[in-house]
Design a protein around this motif. Structure first.
Motif, PDB file in Angstrom:
ATOM      1  N   GLY A 104      -7.874  83.422  26.396  1.00  0.00           N
ATOM      2  CA  GLY A 104      -8.713  83.821  25.265  1.00  0.00           C
ATOM      3  C   GLY A 104      -8.954  82.654  24.325  1.00  0.00           C
ATOM      4  O   GLY A 104      -8.394  81.565  24.493  1.00  0.00           O
ATOM      5  N   PRO A 105      -9.779  82.864  23.297  1.00  0.00           N
ATOM      6  CA  PRO A 105     -10.026  81.810  22.316  1.00  0.00           C
ATOM      7  C   PRO A 105      -8.804  81.596  21.419  1.00  0.00           C
ATOM      8  O   PRO A 105      -7.894  82.430  21.369  1.00  0.00           O
ATOM      9  CB  PRO A 105     -11.208  82.354  21.496  1.00  0.00           C
ATOM     10  CG  PRO A 105     -11.706  83.559  22.222  1.00  0.00           C
ATOM     11  CD  PRO A 105     -10.564  84.069  23.029  1.00  0.00           C
ATOM     12  N   ASN A 106      -8.784  80.501  20.719  1.00  0.00           N
ATOM     13  CA  ASN A 106      -7.748  80.219  19.733  1.00  0.00           C
ATOM     14  C   ASN A 106      -7.688  81.351  18.712  1.00  0.00           C
ATOM     15  O   ASN A 106      -8.700  81.745  18.134  1.00  0.00           O
ATOM     16  CB  ASN A 106      -8.071  78.889  19.042  1.00  0.00           C
ATOM     17  CG  ASN A 106      -7.030  78.488  18.017  1.00  0.00           C
ATOM     18  OD1 ASN A 106      -6.049  79.179  17.782  1.00  0.00           O
ATOM     19  ND2 ASN A 106      -7.263  77.347  17.387  1.00  0.00           N
ATOM     20  N   GLY A 107      -6.489  81.897  18.454  1.00  0.00           N
ATOM     21  CA  GLY A 107      -6.344  83.014  17.515  1.00  0.00           C
ATOM     22  C   GLY A 107      -6.790  82.667  16.110  1.00  0.00           C
ATOM     23  O   GLY A 107      -7.338  83.516  15.400  1.00  0.00           O
ATOM     24  N   SER A 108      -6.554  81.430  15.681  1.00  0.00           N
ATOM     25  CA  SER A 108      -6.987  81.020  14.340  1.00  0.00           C
ATOM     26  C   SER A 108      -8.504  81.063  14.223  1.00  0.00           C
ATOM     27  O   SER A 108      -9.047  81.437  13.183  1.00  0.00           O
ATOM     28  CB  SER A 108      -6.476  79.611  14.032  1.00  0.00           C
ATOM     29  OG  SER A 108      -5.075  79.590  13.938  1.00  0.00           O
ATOM     30  N   LEU A 109      -9.187  80.680  15.296  1.00  0.00           N
ATOM     31  CA  LEU A 109     -10.648  80.744  15.293  1.00  0.00           C
ATOM     32  C   LEU A 109     -11.122  82.186  15.163  1.00  0.00           C
ATOM     33  O   LEU A 109     -12.020  82.493  14.370  1.00  0.00           O
ATOM     34  CB  LEU A 109     -11.204  80.125  16.571  1.00  0.00           C
ATOM     35  CG  LEU A 109     -12.713  80.291  16.789  1.00  0.00           C
ATOM     36  CD1 LEU A 109     -13.507  79.564  15.711  1.00  0.00           C
ATOM     37  CD2 LEU A 109     -13.107  79.796  18.176  1.00  0.00           C
ATOM     38  N   CYS A 110     -10.512  83.093  15.923  1.00  0.00           N
ATOM     39  CA  CYS A 110     -10.921  84.504  15.858  1.00  0.00           C
ATOM     40  C   CYS A 110     -10.641  85.086  14.471  1.00  0.00           C
ATOM     41  O   CYS A 110     -11.416  85.916  13.979  1.00  0.00           O
ATOM     42  CB  CYS A 110     -10.206  85.312  16.933  1.00  0.00           C
ATOM     43  SG  CYS A 110     -10.744  84.922  18.610  1.00  0.00           S
ATOM     44  N   ALA A 111      -9.543  84.655  13.835  1.00  0.00           N
ATOM     45  CA  ALA A 111      -9.255  85.121  12.473  1.00  0.00           C
ATOM     46  C   ALA A 111     -10.376  84.721  11.527  1.00  0.00           C
ATOM     47  O   ALA A 111     -10.808  85.503  10.674  1.00  0.00           O
ATOM     48  CB  ALA A 111      -7.920  84.557  12.000  1.00  0.00           C
ATOM     49  N   LEU A 112     -10.857  83.485  11.663  1.00  0.00           N
ATOM     50  CA  LEU A 112     -11.976  83.028  10.833  1.00  0.00           C
ATOM     51  C   LEU A 112     -13.258  83.779  11.164  1.00  0.00           C
ATOM     52  O   LEU A 112     -13.968  84.243  10.263  1.00  0.00           O
ATOM     53  CB  LEU A 112     -12.180  81.526  11.037  1.00  0.00           C
ATOM     54  CG  LEU A 112     -13.439  80.933  10.386  1.00  0.00           C
ATOM     55  CD1 LEU A 112     -13.337  80.982   8.869  1.00  0.00           C
ATOM     56  CD2 LEU A 112     -13.677  79.508  10.877  1.00  0.00           C
ATOM     57  N   LEU A 113     -13.550  83.908  12.447  1.00  0.00           N
ATOM     58  CA  LEU A 113     -14.808  84.548  12.853  1.00  0.00           C
ATOM     59  C   LEU A 113     -14.860  86.015  12.440  1.00  0.00           C
ATOM     60  O   LEU A 113     -15.932  86.529  12.091  1.00  0.00           O
ATOM     61  CB  LEU A 113     -15.011  84.411  14.359  1.00  0.00           C
ATOM     62  CG  LEU A 113     -15.218  82.990  14.893  1.00  0.00           C
ATOM     63  CD1 LEU A 113     -15.387  83.013  16.406  1.00  0.00           C
ATOM     64  CD2 LEU A 113     -16.417  82.326  14.228  1.00  0.00           C
ATOM     65  N   ASP A 114     -13.728  86.713  12.487  1.00  0.00           N
ATOM     66  CA  ASP A 114     -13.702  88.105  12.035  1.00  0.00           C
ATOM     67  C   ASP A 114     -14.206  88.195  10.597  1.00  0.00           C
ATOM     68  O   ASP A 114     -14.992  89.083  10.245  1.00  0.00           O
ATOM     69  CB  ASP A 114     -12.289  88.679  12.125  1.00  0.00           C
ATOM     70  CG  ASP A 114     -11.861  88.990  13.547  1.00  0.00           C
ATOM     71  OD1 ASP A 114     -12.712  88.926  14.464  1.00  0.00           O
ATOM     72  OD2 ASP A 114     -10.666  89.284  13.746  1.00  0.00           O
ATOM     73  N   ARG A 115     -13.752  87.287   9.756  1.00  0.00           N
ATOM     74  CA  ARG A 115     -14.155  87.300   8.345  1.00  0.00           C
ATOM     75  C   ARG A 115     -15.608  86.856   8.176  1.00  0.00           C
ATOM     76  O   ARG A 115     -16.365  87.452   7.408  1.00  0.00           O
ATOM     77  CB  ARG A 115     -13.231  86.393   7.539  1.00  0.00           C
ATOM     78  CG  ARG A 115     -11.812  86.903   7.444  1.00  0.00           C
ATOM     79  CD  ARG A 115     -10.868  85.826   6.973  1.00  0.00           C
ATOM     80  NE  ARG A 115     -11.228  85.331   5.636  1.00  0.00           N
ATOM     81  CZ  ARG A 115     -10.849  84.159   5.157  1.00  0.00           C
ATOM     82  NH1 ARG A 115     -10.087  83.354   5.892  1.00  0.00           N
ATOM     83  NH2 ARG A 115     -11.199  83.800   3.952  1.00  0.00           N
ATOM     84  N   VAL A 116     -15.995  85.824   8.905  1.00  0.00           N
ATOM     85  CA  VAL A 116     -17.362  85.296   8.789  1.00  0.00           C
ATOM     86  C   VAL A 116     -18.389  86.326   9.231  1.00  0.00           C
ATOM     87  O   VAL A 116     -19.368  86.598   8.533  1.00  0.00           O
ATOM     88  CB  VAL A 116     -17.507  83.995   9.609  1.00  0.00           C
ATOM     89  CG1 VAL A 116     -18.972  83.605   9.759  1.00  0.00           C
ATOM     90  CG2 VAL A 116     -16.732  82.860   8.955  1.00  0.00           C
ATOM     91  N   PHE A 117     -18.167  86.925  10.377  1.00  0.00           N
ATOM     92  CA  PHE A 117     -19.169  87.854  10.908  1.00  0.00           C
ATOM     93  C   PHE A 117     -19.192  89.168  10.125  1.00  0.00           C
ATOM     94  O   PHE A 117     -20.232  89.808  10.017  1.00  0.00           O
ATOM     95  CB  PHE A 117     -18.926  88.094  12.399  1.00  0.00           C
ATOM     96  CG  PHE A 117     -19.541  87.043  13.274  1.00  0.00           C
ATOM     97  CD1 PHE A 117     -20.720  87.282  13.953  1.00  0.00           C
ATOM     98  CD2 PHE A 117     -18.952  85.794  13.401  1.00  0.00           C
ATOM     99  CE1 PHE A 117     -21.304  86.312  14.744  1.00  0.00           C
ATOM    100  CE2 PHE A 117     -19.517  84.811  14.189  1.00  0.00           C
ATOM    101  CZ  PHE A 117     -20.696  85.063  14.866  1.00  0.00           C
ATOM    102  N   TYR A 118     -18.042  89.563   9.572  1.00  0.00           N
ATOM    103  CA  TYR A 118     -18.009  90.795   8.784  1.00  0.00           C
ATOM    104  C   TYR A 118     -18.676  90.607   7.431  1.00  0.00           C
ATOM    105  O   TYR A 118     -19.437  91.463   6.979  1.00  0.00           O
ATOM    106  CB  TYR A 118     -16.562  91.253   8.599  1.00  0.00           C
ATOM    107  CG  TYR A 118     -16.427  92.661   8.074  1.00  0.00           C
ATOM    108  CD1 TYR A 118     -16.793  93.758   8.865  1.00  0.00           C
ATOM    109  CD2 TYR A 118     -15.939  92.913   6.798  1.00  0.00           C
ATOM    110  CE1 TYR A 118     -16.665  95.057   8.396  1.00  0.00           C
ATOM    111  CE2 TYR A 118     -15.809  94.210   6.316  1.00  0.00           C
ATOM    112  CZ  TYR A 118     -16.180  95.270   7.118  1.00  0.00           C
ATOM    113  OH  TYR A 118     -16.062  96.546   6.646  1.00  0.00           O
ATOM    114  N   SER A 119     -18.431  89.476   6.793  1.00  0.00           N
ATOM    115  CA  SER A 119     -18.935  89.272   5.436  1.00  0.00           C
ATOM    116  C   SER A 119     -20.337  88.670   5.400  1.00  0.00           C
ATOM    117  O   SER A 119     -21.087  88.882   4.442  1.00  0.00           O
ATOM    118  CB  SER A 119     -17.983  88.368   4.643  1.00  0.00           C
ATOM    119  OG  SER A 119     -17.887  87.085   5.232  1.00  0.00           O
ATOM    120  N   LEU A 120     -20.710  87.916   6.428  1.00  0.00           N
ATOM    121  CA  LEU A 120     -21.988  87.203   6.414  1.00  0.00           C
ATOM    122  C   LEU A 120     -22.946  87.709   7.489  1.00  0.00           C
ATOM    123  O   LEU A 120     -23.895  87.018   7.858  1.00  0.00           O
ATOM    124  CB  LEU A 120     -21.751  85.701   6.613  1.00  0.00           C
ATOM    125  CG  LEU A 120     -20.875  85.013   5.561  1.00  0.00           C
ATOM    126  CD1 LEU A 120     -20.571  83.585   5.975  1.00  0.00           C
ATOM    127  CD2 LEU A 120     -21.554  85.040   4.196  1.00  0.00           C
TER     128      LEU A 120
END
Length: 206
Positions: A91-107
């Motif tokens: 899978g992708p780097n977990g830290s990246l997914c943590a960031l993307l979850d916030r980015v895609f939800y908020s933006l």
């Protein structure tokens, strides 16, 4: 026109960066500006589903520099997004997914209908699973997914080794040219996009 590339590797100048840089170079050749943001080695806060971004004008409640760098780039106006990651346990780097979850939800409203693509780099296996995981971010926001001549993956373990994957590097260059072509053809900023239906949300538990 501009494309934001997010380097989801803690190694700022590692193999994932080299793959993304190959894409960026192809985009630049097509007169598309690029910016690469690396997530770095610091711990990344994940989304806690607090919903505060909906009350803060699309701004996450957590005040970390990494998120704000991405937010500023998105809000300043991008025409496409490319996300790159090394493969960790299929899978992708977990830290990246943590960031993307916030980015895609908020933006999400800022990203809708803009072309997106993912790039993955691995030593041997797990690339297609990581690739599929990242593409799910785009397909939930009406973002056209940009393809290449093969799945967007390249191989390398030691620093710089990915540059020896000739087919992988060619896939990256083709992805960059295809992204530039799609951005120019869609011209979302001027032509707009399909008008969405009123949102319908259903639950499986009644």
């Amino acid at each position: 026109m501009k494309v934001l590339l997010i380097n989801g590797s803690p190694r700022e100048n590692g193999n994932t960066f080299l793959a993304l840089n190959e894409v960026a170079t192809a985009l630049n050749t097509e007169d598309i500006d690029t910016e690469i943001i690396s997530i770095g080695k610091q711990a990344v806060q994940g989304c806690i589903a607090c919903g505060m971004c909906g009350r803060n004008g699309g701004r996450c409640t957590f005040h970390d520099d990494l998120y704000y760098r991405v937010m500023r780039s998105v809000k300043d106006g991008i025409d496409g997004l490319i996300v790159g990651s090394p493969v960790y346990y299929g899978g992708p780097n977990g830290s990246l997914c943590a960031l993307l979850d916030r980015v895609f939800y908020s933006l999400g409203s800022e990203l809708c209908f803009k072309p997106g693509a993912s790039v993955v780099v691995c030593r041997r296996g797990g690339a297609s699973a990581a690739f599929d995981r990242l593409n799910k971010y785009f397909t939930i926001l009406n973002m056209p997914v940009v393809s290449s001549q093969y799945w967007n993956m390249a191989y390398g373990q030691t620093p710089g080794q990915v540059a020896q994957d000739e087919e992988g590097m060619q896939t990256m260059r083709t992805l960059g040219r295809n992204m530039a072509w799609m951005i120019k053809k869609l011209n979302v900023a001027q032509d707009g996009h399909p008008k969405p239906e009123p949102k319908v949300a259903t639950n499986f538990i009644r």
